[in-house]
Scaffold this motif. Structure first.
Motif, PDB file in Angstrom:
ATOM      1  N   PRO A  95      -1.268  75.932 101.798  1.00 50.25           N
ATOM      2  CA  PRO A  95      -1.895  77.092 101.163  1.00 50.25           C
ATOM      3  C   PRO A  95      -1.256  78.429 101.551  1.00 50.25           C
ATOM      4  O   PRO A  95      -1.299  79.380 100.786  1.00 50.25           O
ATOM      5  CB  PRO A  95      -3.351  77.031 101.621  1.00 50.25           C
ATOM      6  CG  PRO A  95      -3.362  76.159 102.820  1.00 50.25           C
ATOM      7  CD  PRO A  95      -2.211  75.204 102.679  1.00 50.25           C
ATOM      8  N   LEU A  96      -0.644  78.472 102.728  1.00 45.60           N
ATOM      9  CA  LEU A  96      -0.100  79.750 103.193  1.00 45.60           C
ATOM     10  C   LEU A  96       1.372  79.932 102.831  1.00 45.60           C
ATOM     11  O   LEU A  96       2.003  80.905 103.209  1.00 45.60           O
ATOM     12  CB  LEU A  96      -0.290  79.899 104.707  1.00 45.60           C
ATOM     13  CG  LEU A  96      -1.755  79.908 105.150  1.00 45.60           C
ATOM     14  CD1 LEU A  96      -1.864  79.988 106.665  1.00 45.60           C
ATOM     15  CD2 LEU A  96      -2.527  81.058 104.505  1.00 45.60           C
ATOM     16  N   LEU A  97       1.918  78.964 102.107  1.00 44.33           N
ATOM     17  CA  LEU A  97       3.310  79.074 101.668  1.00 44.33           C
ATOM     18  C   LEU A  97       3.358  79.264 100.153  1.00 44.33           C
ATOM     19  O   LEU A  97       2.541  78.702  99.428  1.00 44.33           O
ATOM     20  CB  LEU A  97       4.101  77.815 102.043  1.00 44.33           C
ATOM     21  CG  LEU A  97       4.211  77.436 103.522  1.00 44.33           C
ATOM     22  CD1 LEU A  97       5.123  76.218 103.681  1.00 44.33           C
ATOM     23  CD2 LEU A  97       4.745  78.592 104.357  1.00 44.33           C
ATOM     24  N   THR A  98       4.331  80.024  99.696  1.00 40.96           N
ATOM     25  CA  THR A  98       4.516  80.197  98.252  1.00 40.96           C
ATOM     26  C   THR A  98       5.067  78.900  97.662  1.00 40.96           C
ATOM     27  O   THR A  98       5.451  77.989  98.396  1.00 40.96           O
ATOM     28  CB  THR A  98       5.541  81.310  97.959  1.00 40.96           C
ATOM     29  OG1 THR A  98       6.804  80.897  98.503  1.00 40.96           O
ATOM     30  CG2 THR A  98       5.119  82.636  98.566  1.00 40.96           C
ATOM     31  N   ALA A  99       5.130  78.875  96.322  1.00 38.77           N
ATOM     32  CA  ALA A  99       5.685  77.698  95.647  1.00 38.77           C
ATOM     33  C   ALA A  99       7.089  77.420  96.174  1.00 38.77           C
ATOM     34  O   ALA A  99       7.427  76.291  96.533  1.00 38.77           O
ATOM     35  CB  ALA A  99       5.715  77.933  94.138  1.00 38.77           C
ATOM     36  N   LEU A 100       7.898  78.464  96.231  1.00 40.90           N
ATOM     37  CA  LEU A 100       9.282  78.306  96.691  1.00 40.90           C
ATOM     38  C   LEU A 100       9.324  77.748  98.117  1.00 40.90           C
ATOM     39  O   LEU A 100      10.069  76.814  98.410  1.00 40.90           O
ATOM     40  CB  LEU A 100      10.011  79.657  96.632  1.00 40.90           C
ATOM     41  CG  LEU A 100      11.494  79.597  96.989  1.00 40.90           C
ATOM     42  CD1 LEU A 100      12.292  78.930  95.890  1.00 40.90           C
ATOM     43  CD2 LEU A 100      12.052  80.994  97.255  1.00 40.90           C
TER      44      LEU A 100
END
Ligand SMILES: Nc1ncnc2c1ncn2[C@@H]1O[C@H](COP(=O)(O)OP(=O)(O)OP(=O)(O)O)[C@@H](O)[C@H]1O
Ligand SMILES: [Mg+2]
Length: 226
Positions: A95-100
């Motif tokens: 949840p704390l990471l972007t898609a990339l």
């Protein structure tokens, strides 16, 4: 090419109070370049079978061979890191990471330099049919279908060509579900992946090359779609 062969595979869950025969003498084989679906009622053993195929556990009896080698004799950690990846129903994106960042993660874990990992992640995100605007978004800002595609891109990022999906479309509407399975089908047919997908949806199953039907832990029917 035959990638995986299951021969008389049995699996028994042993709990304190009882034994559950989750798989009974399952025999079948899976080729690269094809997409398979596993269908059957709740409790019929679909997820159990998938977790054995993923190398998360070993058969109680019978054999499971990966490219001709018994899974008991191979390095299963390596198999899971390099050959087989699993996409779950609840996508398990960080949840704390972007898609990339989510997609780049498995590559950086393997020691790919961050910049290169990000470049490859970008390519993969494009491959699953998402636009660049998704790259900087966090999972909670994405639709279910978008999250699912990111999860597939992340599974691809691990570099393996065996993609296992347990009800990957469980939270999506039928239209999106069929989109996702078509994407997985493309991967199998165009990029020579072996894709195995557990599904409750008949429409999804009919999109696949082969339908394996399970009942009470047994494989009762194999249907080829043409
Ligand atoms: N950890 C466990 N301990 C004991 N029994 C289990 C365990 N996991 C699954 N089982 C049992 O094994 C059988 C097969 O379960 P499995 O999860 O493979 O079914 P499934 O076909 O994936 O079902 P669903 O469609 O509901 O996901 C069921 O009878 C289930 O109750
Ligand atoms: Mg299941």
């Amino acid at each position: 090419m035959e990638m995986i062969r299951a021969e008389q595979v049995r699996y028994v869950y042993k709990t304190k109070y009882q034994k559950v025969e989750a798989l009974r003498d399952v025999t079948c084989s899976f080729e690269t370049g094809k997409i398979y679906s596993i269908v059957g009622e709740s409790g019929s053993g679909k997820s159990t079978f998938l977790s054995l195929l993923a190398g998360l556990d070993l058969p109680t009896a019978g054999s499971l061979c990966i490219e001709g080698r018994d899974i008991r004799t191979i390095n299963r950690d390596k198999y899971r890191m390099e050959q087989a990846s699993v996409v779950y129903q609840a996508f398990h994106l960080f949840p704390l990471l972007t898609a990339l960042e989510n997609v780049a993660f498995p590559m950086t874990l393997k020691g790919v330099p961050v910049k290169k990992a990000r470049e490859q992640a970008k390519q993969l995100i494009k491959k699953v049919g998402l636009e660049d605007k998704i790259l900087k978004q966090y999972p909670q800002m994405m639709s279910g279908g978008e999250q699912q595609r990111v999860a597939i891109a992340r599974a691809m990022a691990s570099g393996g060509t065996i993609l296992l999906a347990d009800e990957p479309t469980g939270n999506l509407d039928t239209k999106n579900e069929v989109h996702i399975v078509k994407l997985l089908k493309d991967l199998a047919h165009r990029e020579n992946y072996l894709v195995i997908v557990v599904t409750h949806n008949r429409k999804v199953a009919y999109e696949t090359d082969m339908i394996l039907c399970m009942q009470d832990g047994a494989l009762i029917e194999v249907q080829e779609n043409g």
